[in-house]
Enzyme design. Sequence first.
Site, PDB file in Angstrom:
ATOM      1  N   LYS A  66       0.848  -1.214   0.000  1.00  0.00           N
ATOM      2  CA  LYS A  66       0.000   0.000   0.000  1.00  0.00           C
ATOM      3  C   LYS A  66       0.877   1.254   0.000  1.00  0.00           C
ATOM      4  O   LYS A  66       0.642   2.183  -0.758  1.00  0.00           O
ATOM      5  CB  LYS A  66      -0.895   0.070   1.261  1.00  0.00           C
ATOM      6  CG  LYS A  66      -1.922  -1.007   1.399  1.00  0.00           C
ATOM      7  CD  LYS A  66      -2.821  -0.750   2.600  1.00  0.00           C
ATOM      8  CE  LYS A  66      -2.148  -0.848   3.950  1.00  0.00           C
ATOM      9  NZ  LYS A  66      -1.619  -2.171   4.296  1.00  0.00           N
ATOM     10  N   ARG A 143      -9.671   1.332   8.716  1.00  0.00           N
ATOM     11  CA  ARG A 143      -9.321  -0.064   8.960  1.00  0.00           C
ATOM     12  C   ARG A 143     -10.399  -0.775   9.761  1.00  0.00           C
ATOM     13  O   ARG A 143     -10.240  -1.948  10.085  1.00  0.00           O
ATOM     14  CB  ARG A 143      -8.037  -0.093   9.773  1.00  0.00           C
ATOM     15  CG  ARG A 143      -6.827  -0.640   9.061  1.00  0.00           C
ATOM     16  CD  ARG A 143      -5.695  -0.475  10.041  1.00  0.00           C
ATOM     17  NE  ARG A 143      -4.563  -1.262   9.754  1.00  0.00           N
ATOM     18  CZ  ARG A 143      -3.424  -0.773   9.247  1.00  0.00           C
ATOM     19  NH1 ARG A 143      -3.338   0.485   8.871  1.00  0.00           N
ATOM     20  NH2 ARG A 143      -2.391  -1.555   9.111  1.00  0.00           N
ATOM     21  N   ARG A 177      11.096  -6.615   4.870  1.00  0.00           N
ATOM     22  CA  ARG A 177      11.028  -5.138   4.818  1.00  0.00           C
ATOM     23  C   ARG A 177      12.114  -4.506   5.693  1.00  0.00           C
ATOM     24  O   ARG A 177      12.354  -4.930   6.813  1.00  0.00           O
ATOM     25  CB  ARG A 177       9.650  -4.685   5.296  1.00  0.00           C
ATOM     26  CG  ARG A 177       9.512  -3.175   5.382  1.00  0.00           C
ATOM     27  CD  ARG A 177       8.096  -2.717   5.329  1.00  0.00           C
ATOM     28  NE  ARG A 177       7.232  -3.374   6.291  1.00  0.00           N
ATOM     29  CZ  ARG A 177       5.893  -3.324   6.224  1.00  0.00           C
ATOM     30  NH1 ARG A 177       5.310  -2.681   5.226  1.00  0.00           N
ATOM     31  NH2 ARG A 177       5.160  -3.933   7.122  1.00  0.00           N
ATOM     32  N   ARG A 221      11.217  -2.994  11.315  1.00  0.00           N
ATOM     33  CA  ARG A 221      10.123  -2.564  12.206  1.00  0.00           C
ATOM     34  C   ARG A 221       9.898  -3.609  13.299  1.00  0.00           C
ATOM     35  O   ARG A 221       9.904  -4.802  13.020  1.00  0.00           O
ATOM     36  CB  ARG A 221       8.833  -2.390  11.389  1.00  0.00           C
ATOM     37  CG  ARG A 221       8.644  -0.987  10.854  1.00  0.00           C
ATOM     38  CD  ARG A 221       7.529  -0.890   9.857  1.00  0.00           C
ATOM     39  NE  ARG A 221       6.254  -1.449  10.291  1.00  0.00           N
ATOM     40  CZ  ARG A 221       5.124  -1.367   9.606  1.00  0.00           C
ATOM     41  NH1 ARG A 221       5.114  -0.734   8.445  1.00  0.00           N
ATOM     42  NH2 ARG A 221       4.015  -1.890  10.052  1.00  0.00           N
ATOM     43  N   ARG A 232      -1.190  -9.497  12.692  1.00  0.00           N
ATOM     44  CA  ARG A 232      -1.704  -8.358  11.904  1.00  0.00           C
ATOM     45  C   ARG A 232      -2.597  -8.859  10.770  1.00  0.00           C
ATOM     46  O   ARG A 232      -3.612  -8.239  10.451  1.00  0.00           O
ATOM     47  CB  ARG A 232      -0.545  -7.519  11.367  1.00  0.00           C
ATOM     48  CG  ARG A 232       0.017  -6.598  12.459  1.00  0.00           C
ATOM     49  CD  ARG A 232       1.439  -6.153  12.170  1.00  0.00           C
ATOM     50  NE  ARG A 232       1.617  -5.521  10.895  1.00  0.00           N
ATOM     51  CZ  ARG A 232       2.789  -5.506  10.228  1.00  0.00           C
ATOM     52  NH1 ARG A 232       3.852  -6.099  10.733  1.00  0.00           N
ATOM     53  NH2 ARG A 232       2.877  -4.891   9.076  1.00  0.00           N
TER      54      ARG A 232
HETATM   55  N1  LIG Z   1      -6.480   3.069  10.859  1.00  0.00           N
HETATM   56  C1  LIG Z   1      -5.862   2.490  11.917  1.00  0.00           C
HETATM   57  N2  LIG Z   1      -6.588   2.045  12.972  1.00  0.00           N
HETATM   58  C2  LIG Z   1      -6.013   1.469  14.046  1.00  0.00           C
HETATM   59  N3  LIG Z   1      -4.675   1.274  14.153  1.00  0.00           N
HETATM   60  C3  LIG Z   1      -3.887   1.691  13.131  1.00  0.00           C
HETATM   61  C4  LIG Z   1      -4.448   2.327  11.966  1.00  0.00           C
HETATM   62  N4  LIG Z   1      -3.438   2.648  11.126  1.00  0.00           N
HETATM   63  C5  LIG Z   1      -2.310   2.225  11.713  1.00  0.00           C
HETATM   64  N5  LIG Z   1      -2.571   1.646  12.916  1.00  0.00           N
HETATM   65  C6  LIG Z   1      -1.588   1.055  13.855  1.00  0.00           C
HETATM   66  O1  LIG Z   1      -0.275   1.209  13.307  1.00  0.00           O
HETATM   67  C7  LIG Z   1       0.283  -0.075  12.971  1.00  0.00           C
HETATM   68  C8  LIG Z   1       1.128   0.044  11.732  1.00  0.00           C
HETATM   69  O2  LIG Z   1       0.304   0.458  10.663  1.00  0.00           O
HETATM   70  P1  LIG Z   1       0.753   0.227   9.140  1.00  0.00           P
HETATM   71  O3  LIG Z   1       2.135   0.747   8.936  1.00  0.00           O
HETATM   72  O4  LIG Z   1      -0.317   0.774   8.275  1.00  0.00           O
HETATM   73  O5  LIG Z   1       0.824  -1.362   9.085  1.00  0.00           O
HETATM   74  P2  LIG Z   1       0.626  -2.502   8.000  1.00  0.00           P
HETATM   75  O6  LIG Z   1       1.993  -2.732   7.414  1.00  0.00           O
HETATM   76  O7  LIG Z   1       0.178  -3.644   8.884  1.00  0.00           O
HETATM   77  O8  LIG Z   1      -0.400  -2.133   6.964  1.00  0.00           O
HETATM   78  C9  LIG Z   1      -0.910  -1.006  12.863  1.00  0.00           C
HETATM   79  O9  LIG Z   1      -0.575  -2.379  13.085  1.00  0.00           O
HETATM   80  C10 LIG Z   1      -1.817  -0.457  13.984  1.00  0.00           C
HETATM   81  O10 LIG Z   1      -1.362  -0.855  15.259  1.00  0.00           O
END
Ligand SMILES: Nc1ncnc2c1ncn2[C@@H]1O[C@H](COP(=O)(O)OP(=O)(O)O)[C@@H](O)[C@H]1O
Length: 286
Positions: A66, A143, A177, A221, A232
């Site tokens: 994404k 989300r 990553r 990360r 996740r």
């Molecule tokens: N819209 C959201 N609602 C709730 N938690 C979020 C949201 N966006 C990000 N987070 C938190 O930040 C973390 C990292 O997000 P992100 O970098 O988008 O992860 P991913 O690689 O899983 O898509 C998520 O696992 C969550 O804990």
Amino acid sequence: MAALNRFVRAAAGTAARRAMSAVASESGARMPASIARAGLAVPEVRRVPAERNVQWVFLGCPGVGKGTYASRLSQFLGVPHIATGDLVRKELSSAGPLAGQLEEIVNKGKLLPDEVIIDLLSKRLESGGAKGESGFILDGFPRTIRQAEILEGVMDIDLVVNLKLREEVLIEKCLGRRVCNECGKNFNVASINLKGENGRPGISMAPLPPPPQCASKLITRADDTEDVVKERLRVYHELSEPVEEFYRSRGKLLEFDLPGGIPESWPKLLQALNLVDHDEKQSAAA
Ligand SMILES: Nc1ncnc2c1ncn2[C@@H]1O[C@H](COP(=O)(O)OP(=O)(O)O)[C@@H](O)[C@H]1O
């Protein structure tokens, strides 16, 4: 929590609703030349009002890419790429009063409370609006169904792109990553080569190496360990997958199966979005 209150009140349709939509569509609002050229005359979901920039959302499982494609597209269209994951990581590194508690949730692979995320997003939209930003590509939000309902109540989302990849690729990509701890860009050491089976096509993705200036600054990360990635993914299926149906039923969802790495996927994504005309397809592939 003034910004959060404004966002939530906006969802209820108060005066703040006008403020939030103004944030998204004020100053400098225009249709990017690339969109004007492409016409966007195709599927309904890709219609963008002529008076403002695109307001798009990227959905997809952890590791699907994404961030990579939303960031490329934001440069292509001249709109900000707003990733809630980046906002969260910035907050965690700020040593604010809640950082410790939030970090614990993130590092377990769980979602943060909707209110926390909406607060971060609302502040980011406000500061961008004050700088004259208009339009956006949202990545990582919404989300949950509640987040989607709140967003739907305050902003017109034109299009939701749902990126898809096989689950075993997602895990390998998360484990491979690496992030530059100076510029924040993502790279990947994984070399993916899965054969096709049971009617599914094979998939190859070359590693995405960092440039020399980032090579010595790469970190992994804390939530990119195998157990946390699996959690996740589980959370995505339980809480975020219903968001796909939310937008599908509103005719806004564009499903996009990634055919491979960036060189194969990027030009095909531009075509799927009808953002390149015939002559431009060659240069987009470069
Ligand atoms: N819209 C959201 N609602 C709730 N938690 C979020 C949201 N966006 C990000 N987070 C938190 O930040 C973390 C990292 O997000 P992100 O970098 O988008 O992860 P991913 O690689 O899983 O898509 C998520 O696992 C969550 O804990």
